[in-house]
Design a protein around this motif. Structure first.
Motif, PDB file in Angstrom:
ATOM      1  N   MET A  93      34.308 -15.593 -62.560  1.00 35.99           N
ATOM      2  CA  MET A  93      33.603 -15.162 -61.270  1.00 35.99           C
ATOM      3  C   MET A  93      33.943 -16.329 -60.193  1.00 35.99           C
ATOM      4  SD  MET A  93      29.772 -14.544 -60.287  1.00 35.99           S
ATOM      5  CE  MET A  93      29.840 -12.864 -59.573  1.00 35.99           C
ATOM      6  N   TYR A  94      34.322 -16.038 -59.224  1.00 32.61           N
ATOM      7  CA  TYR A  94      34.806 -16.835 -58.122  1.00 32.61           C
ATOM      8  C   TYR A  94      33.524 -17.270 -56.978  1.00 32.61           C
ATOM      9  CZ  TYR A  94      39.450 -16.039 -59.257  1.00 32.61           C
ATOM     10  OH  TYR A  94      40.749 -15.871 -59.989  1.00 32.61           O
ATOM     11  N   ARG A  95      33.422 -18.342 -56.440  1.00 30.94           N
ATOM     12  CA  ARG A  95      32.562 -18.601 -55.472  1.00 30.94           C
ATOM     13  C   ARG A  95      33.146 -19.196 -54.166  1.00 30.94           C
ATOM     14  NH1 ARG A  95      28.416 -22.738 -57.584  1.00 30.94           N
ATOM     15  NH2 ARG A  95      27.427 -22.283 -55.592  1.00 30.94           N
ATOM     16  N   ILE A  96      32.781 -19.001 -53.173  1.00 33.24           N
ATOM     17  CA  ILE A  96      33.369 -19.420 -51.924  1.00 33.24           C
ATOM     18  C   ILE A  96      32.474 -20.818 -51.510  1.00 33.24           C
ATOM     19  CG2 ILE A  96      33.666 -19.118 -49.328  1.00 33.24           C
ATOM     20  CD1 ILE A  96      33.948 -16.190 -50.033  1.00 33.24           C
ATOM     21  N   LYS A  97      32.957 -21.682 -50.980  1.00 35.19           N
ATOM     22  CA  LYS A  97      32.438 -23.126 -50.779  1.00 35.19           C
ATOM     23  C   LYS A  97      32.812 -23.185 -49.514  1.00 35.19           C
ATOM     24  CE  LYS A  97      30.948 -24.727 -54.621  1.00 35.19           C
ATOM     25  NZ  LYS A  97      29.860 -24.957 -54.832  1.00 35.19           N
ATOM     26  N   SER A  98      31.935 -23.640 -48.447  1.00 33.09           N
ATOM     27  CA  SER A  98      31.978 -23.796 -47.201  1.00 33.09           C
ATOM     28  C   SER A  98      30.962 -25.050 -46.701  1.00 33.09           C
ATOM     29  CB  SER A  98      31.727 -22.407 -46.357  1.00 33.09           C
ATOM     30  OG  SER A  98      32.010 -22.684 -45.041  1.00 33.09           O
ATOM     31  N   ARG A  99      31.263 -25.331 -45.272  1.00 34.49           N
ATOM     32  CA  ARG A  99      30.384 -26.472 -44.866  1.00 34.49           C
ATOM     33  C   ARG A  99      30.441 -25.996 -43.359  1.00 34.49           C
ATOM     34  NH1 ARG A  99      30.088 -32.384 -46.572  1.00 34.49           N
ATOM     35  NH2 ARG A  99      27.949 -32.034 -46.339  1.00 34.49           N
ATOM     36  N   ILE A 100      29.146 -26.046 -42.673  1.00 33.46           N
ATOM     37  CA  ILE A 100      29.095 -25.378 -41.366  1.00 33.46           C
ATOM     38  C   ILE A 100      28.414 -26.793 -40.829  1.00 33.46           C
ATOM     39  CG2 ILE A 100      29.065 -23.192 -41.895  1.00 33.46           C
ATOM     40  CD1 ILE A 100      26.154 -23.376 -40.981  1.00 33.46           C
ATOM     41  N   TRP A 101      28.621 -26.972 -39.469  1.00 32.08           N
ATOM     42  CA  TRP A 101      27.964 -27.693 -38.617  1.00 32.08           C
ATOM     43  C   TRP A 101      27.967 -27.153 -37.156  1.00 32.08           C
ATOM     44  CZ3 TRP A 101      32.688 -28.696 -40.735  1.00 32.08           C
ATOM     45  CH2 TRP A 101      33.732 -28.798 -40.022  1.00 32.08           C
ATOM     46  N   CYS A 119      25.053 -17.841 -43.762  1.00 36.75           N
ATOM     47  CA  CYS A 119      26.485 -18.149 -43.922  1.00 36.75           C
ATOM     48  C   CYS A 119      26.664 -17.831 -45.439  1.00 36.75           C
ATOM     49  CB  CYS A 119      26.830 -19.484 -43.310  1.00 36.75           C
ATOM     50  SG  CYS A 119      28.539 -19.730 -43.309  1.00 36.75           S
ATOM     51  N   TRP A 120      26.102 -18.544 -46.285  1.00 39.13           N
ATOM     52  CA  TRP A 120      26.594 -18.161 -47.831  1.00 39.13           C
ATOM     53  C   TRP A 120      26.377 -16.805 -48.215  1.00 39.13           C
ATOM     54  CZ3 TRP A 120      28.464 -21.716 -50.905  1.00 39.13           C
ATOM     55  CH2 TRP A 120      29.038 -23.007 -50.767  1.00 39.13           C
ATOM     56  N   GLN A 160      31.031 -11.137 -48.510  1.00 40.53           N
ATOM     57  CA  GLN A 160      32.638 -10.969 -48.314  1.00 40.53           C
ATOM     58  C   GLN A 160      33.486 -11.092 -49.654  1.00 40.53           C
ATOM     59  OE1 GLN A 160      34.635 -10.277 -45.488  1.00 40.53           O
ATOM     60  NE2 GLN A 160      32.400  -9.594 -44.954  1.00 40.53           N
ATOM     61  N   LEU A 161      32.999 -11.958 -50.481  1.00 40.70           N
ATOM     62  CA  LEU A 161      33.828 -12.048 -51.828  1.00 40.70           C
ATOM     63  C   LEU A 161      33.410 -10.820 -52.745  1.00 40.70           C
ATOM     64  CD1 LEU A 161      35.290 -14.380 -53.510  1.00 40.70           C
ATOM     65  CD2 LEU A 161      33.408 -14.896 -54.468  1.00 40.70           C
ATOM     66  N   LYS A 162      32.525 -10.527 -52.863  1.00 42.71           N
ATOM     67  CA  LYS A 162      32.229  -8.879 -53.461  1.00 42.71           C
ATOM     68  C   LYS A 162      33.080  -7.850 -52.838  1.00 42.71           C
ATOM     69  CE  LYS A 162      27.314 -10.208 -55.026  1.00 42.71           C
ATOM     70  NZ  LYS A 162      26.097  -9.949 -54.623  1.00 42.71           N
ATOM     71  N   GLU A 163      32.991  -7.707 -51.518  1.00 45.20           N
ATOM     72  CA  GLU A 163      33.498  -6.624 -50.813  1.00 45.20           C
ATOM     73  C   GLU A 163      35.184  -6.677 -51.047  1.00 45.20           C
ATOM     74  OE1 GLU A 163      32.649  -6.376 -46.752  1.00 45.20           O
ATOM     75  OE2 GLU A 163      30.515  -6.113 -47.108  1.00 45.20           O
TER      76      GLU A 163
END
Length: 110
Positions: free
Chosen positions: A1-9, A97-98, A104-107
């Motif tokens: 299973m994949y996970r998306i990593k992101s940081r926002i500011w 956001c998460w 999005q990853l699922k879709e």
């Protein structure tokens, strides 16, 4: 299973306004009641913590923190009501956001 990593500011006219690191220092101030204690608890220099807080206050519509200089009763730093709203708002935006990225990853069936 994949996970998306992101940081926002969030940026203002003067650059970065809020981000995960800035929220961490605000939450530490709220817990410790002092900028120097908050910085120490995060392993951050006082100067860096002060620069972050000063930058947020300068970028904000209203003060996020209020500092009281020392004296007989000692000093301290307090998160304003507006500052607490900024913490909660940023955390909600970050959580949304998460959730969006996970969806999005699922879709895309990655």
């Amino acid at each position: 299973m994949y996970r998306i990593k992101s940081r926002i500011w969030i940026e203002g006219k003067e650059g970065a306004f809020l981000g995960e690191g800035r929220i961490r220092i605000l939450k530490a101030i709220a817990c410790e009641g002092s900028l120097s204690k908050a910085a120490k608890s995060l392993g951050m220099s006082y100067k860096k913590a002060w620069n972050l807080v000063d930058s947020m206050n300068k970028n904000a519509q209203f003060p996020i923190v209020i500092t009281n200089t020392g004296g007989n009763g000692g000093g301290g730093t307090v998160i304003t009501e507006y500052g607490m709203k900024m913490i909660h708002s940023f955390e909600k935006i970050n959580a949304n956001c998460w959730e969006f990225l996970d969806q999005q990853l699922k879709e895309h069936q990655l």
